[in-house]
Enzyme design. Structure first.
Site, PDB file in Angstrom:
ATOM      1  N   ASP A 310       0.861  -1.169   0.000  1.00 18.32           N
ATOM      2  CA  ASP A 310       0.000   0.000   0.000  1.00 18.32           C
ATOM      3  C   ASP A 310       0.910   1.235   0.000  1.00 18.32           C
ATOM      4  OD1 ASP A 310      -2.357   1.622   0.404  1.00 18.32           O
ATOM      5  OD2 ASP A 310      -1.731   1.793   2.500  1.00 18.32           O
ATOM      6  N   ASP A 505      -1.889  -0.576   6.066  1.00 19.37           N
ATOM      7  CA  ASP A 505      -2.131  -0.059   7.407  1.00 19.37           C
ATOM      8  C   ASP A 505      -3.541   0.456   7.632  1.00 19.37           C
ATOM      9  OD1 ASP A 505      -2.005   2.316   5.902  1.00 19.37           O
ATOM     10  OD2 ASP A 505      -1.333   3.438   7.665  1.00 19.37           O
ATOM     11  N   ASP A 509      -7.342  -1.750   3.647  1.00 18.97           N
ATOM     12  CA  ASP A 509      -6.378  -2.796   3.295  1.00 18.97           C
ATOM     13  C   ASP A 509      -6.729  -4.144   3.921  1.00 18.97           C
ATOM     14  OD1 ASP A 509      -4.673  -1.051   1.829  1.00 18.97           O
ATOM     15  OD2 ASP A 509      -3.866  -0.293   3.717  1.00 18.97           O
TER      16      ASP A 509
END
Length: 620
Positions: A310, A505, A509
């Site tokens: 990410d 995080d 996600d």
């Protein structure tokens, strides 16, 4: 309680078998061979009965282990009056299970320390008094007193000017850290300095430390898939053992050789080395701030071939920082920051708070603003040191001052322009951006050297932003403007290239973390949902701990396999020697004892793994 009773039983069986062996040796030396045989038999039978019960329990669960070989060897030795060999095998087996239990206990020591440090009460300030209250009564907003040596019971913000905290149990950082007022304090941190006040932001059950404890308990209760693999291998090894024993008896006509073969083959290092090495690896990873939720994720982590990252809060810091200051009129860069940050003290906007923090970090003293007026979503105005000041987006300030809107690519590349007006004139721009984490390129290079062949970025940001932040990193692909379900689809698609690891995080996600072979959450500041869905949680906000965790996993697995390979090879060699008549049953039992102790000690090497690449905080 059950584990405690099992440990006590192992100690008792070891004591009984050892007493029988020593007593029998004493009686034999005293010239009482019959009494010696009885003593040796008395030491063997309780161990054999316990072993048979364990075998039946395993068979009901569909598991076939090498405990059968130990039972066969003791039974055969008793039947053929090789009671001394049976006694040695009994001591060897009970001692091996005790040593395994001791080794696992040592390997879990750091995780158990986490559990033992959970505070039960907290000191809450109420008016001019301090009361001791249970943790479940702490609510967000409560002011808590944290005395020297106390453990922060809940997450909160520092309500005193400064505090020195020992975060080693959470992050692996060996030195205490200094925090300033309003900094976040993680539950589980120990006060290493003077007493301070903590403003609670979460209840105890939702705090960082409570979540870590739940993850630790899950890790301790897991069973390694490699251990189940060992159970499957044990069937083949059992077959080889029986074939060699029967062949030795068939071709020589001497049943004692068959007994010698059986005692050399038990207990098998395959079922001792694997769990010890993997549990030691879990403990070692936790020491460096990488919490792996069990042996299964540890093994899967060692086999990862594709990494999906990410962006915000993972590849980047997730916090806006100043990358440039443009000045107009007669103000300097320092003065532009001074006025903007002073006014922004009255705003809770993340950009405003980042400006204030940066100004204080640069050593500036900020006067408090007056006549504050904040327009939600637009900007804030007021007075600073007697001057009329406004801080907002460049478009809003330009419109207020009657200036033409300036063309900028800041929005396209992810940067934010904060405009400052002083006394009705445009005074400057503060350019802010979410920057790449320091050392990211070196980290990605290190991950590739550990066997990860593909590295991708998956973000919900626009493509221009994603490409700008990843320029020069050499990623294999950049996927932008992705929704949570698209990230899941990307994970599933990439599986054709091998096991996939996803690092994120945020709440968005969490589905991808759960779908990946290994999901890694940035647990220091990440969302609780991502930590719950992940298999691995980085307890400290350093992405390079991922490389440390990967190295610990790979080396732990290699140590386990080395122990198995060496132990099995030596056992087979010993069985062949016994079949050829070079080892008596007693000698064979002693030889196998040496082999088992050696492989367990070798497996414990995983407790001394030191990753070659660590973050600066880990090194200190």
């Amino acid at each position: 309680m059950r584990d405690f009773l099992q440990d006590r039983l192992k100690v008792a069986l070891l004591a009984i078998s050892l007493t029988g062996l020593v007593a029998g040796l004493g009686l034999s030396l005293a010239g009482l061979p019959q009494a010696a045989h009885l003593a040796w038999s008395a030491g063997v039978i309780p161990v054999l009965l316990g072993l048979v019960i364990e075998i039946f329990r395993s068979l009901r669960q569909g598991e076939v282990g090498l405990d059968i070989v130990a039972a066969l060897s003791m039974t055969a030795a008793l039947l053929f009056n090789e009671t001394l060999a049976a006694a040695v095998v009994a001591v060897m087996y009970s001692g091996g299970t005790f040593l395994e239990s001791f080794a696992e206990g040592r390997a879990r020591r750091e995780m158990s320390n986490l559990l033992s440090r959970v505070p039960r009460t907290a000191s809450r300030r109420l008016d001019d008094t301090v009361e001791e209250v249970p943790l479940d009564q702490i609510e967000p907003g409560d002011l808590l007193l944290i005395r020297q040596g106390d453990v922060a019971p809940v997450d909160g913000t520092l309500a005193s000017d400064q505090a020195m905290l020992d975060q080693s149990a959470l992050t692996g950082e060996s030195l205490p850290v200094w925090l300033d007022r309003d900094c976040e304090v993680m539950s589980g941190s120990t006060n290493a300095g003077e007493a301070f006040d903590l403003r609670a932001t979460r209840q105890a059950k939702d705090s960082t430390y409570a979540g870590i404890v739940r993850l630790v308990e899950a890790a301790q209760n897991s069973k390694a898939p490699m251990a189940r693999m060992a159970d499957r291998f044990s069937l083949g090894f059992l077959f080889v053992t029986v074939v060699i024993a029967v062949a030795a008896w068939w071709f020589t006509g001497d049943p004692i050789r068959a007994v010698a073969v059986l005692v050399v083959a038990t207990p098998c290092p395959l079922i001792l080395a694997v769990p010890v090495a993997l549990v030691a690896g879990l403990s070692r990873a936790a020491h460096f701030g990488v919490l792996i939720k069990g042996a299964k994720p540890l093994e899967a982590l060692a086999r990862i071939k594709t990494l999906i990252l990410d962006k915000t809060g993972t590849l980047t810091d997730g916090r806006p920082v100043i990358v440039a200051i443009e000045t107009f009129a007669d103000l300097s860069e320092a003065e532009v920051l001074h006025f903007a940050a002073a006014l922004d003290q009255g705003s809770k906007h993340p950009i405003a708070q980042a400006l204030v923090k940066e100004a204080k970090a640069r050593g500036g003293t900020l006067p408090f603003p007056d006549n504050l007026v904040e327009t939600p979503g637009e900007g804030i105005s007021g007075s600073v040191s007697g001057r009329k000041v406004a801080v907002a987006g460049s478009g809003f300030i330009s419109a207020q001052l009657g200036l033409p809107a300036s063309a900028s690519k800041a929005g396209e590349t992810g940067e934010v322009i904060v405009a400052l007006a002083v006394d009705g004139e445009l005074a400057g721009h503060v350019v802010m951006a979410d920057t790449l984490r320091e050392g990211t390129k070196e980290l990605l290079t290190g991950l590739r050297s550990r066997g990860i062949g593909r590295i991708l970025l998956a973000t919900g940001d626009r493509r221009a932003v994603a490409e700008a932040i990843t320029e020069g990193l050499g990623l294999d692909a950049v996927r932008s403007e992705m929704t949570p379900d698209q990230k899941v689809l990307l994970v599933l698609t990439e599986r054709k290239n091998g096991p996939v690891m996803m690092v994120g995080d945020g709440v968005n996600d969490a589905p991808a973390l759960a779908a990946a072979d290994i999901g890694v959450a940035m647990g220091a500041r990440g969302a609780a949902a991502s930590a719950e869905a992940a298999d691995v949680v980085l307890l400290v906000d350093h992405l390079d701990r991922l490389l440390s965790g990967l190295e610990v996993a790979q080396r732990s697995q290699r140590i386990a396999l080395e122990s198995v390979a060496v132990g099995i090879s030596l056992s087979v060699a010993g069985m062949i020697a016994a079949a050829l008549g070079y080892l008596t049953p007693v000698q064979g039992a002693l030889a196998q004892e040496v082999i088992d102790v050696a492989v367990i000690l070798n497996a414990l090497r995983a407790l001394r793994i030191n990753p070659t690449v660590l973050s600066k905080s880990a090194e200190t």
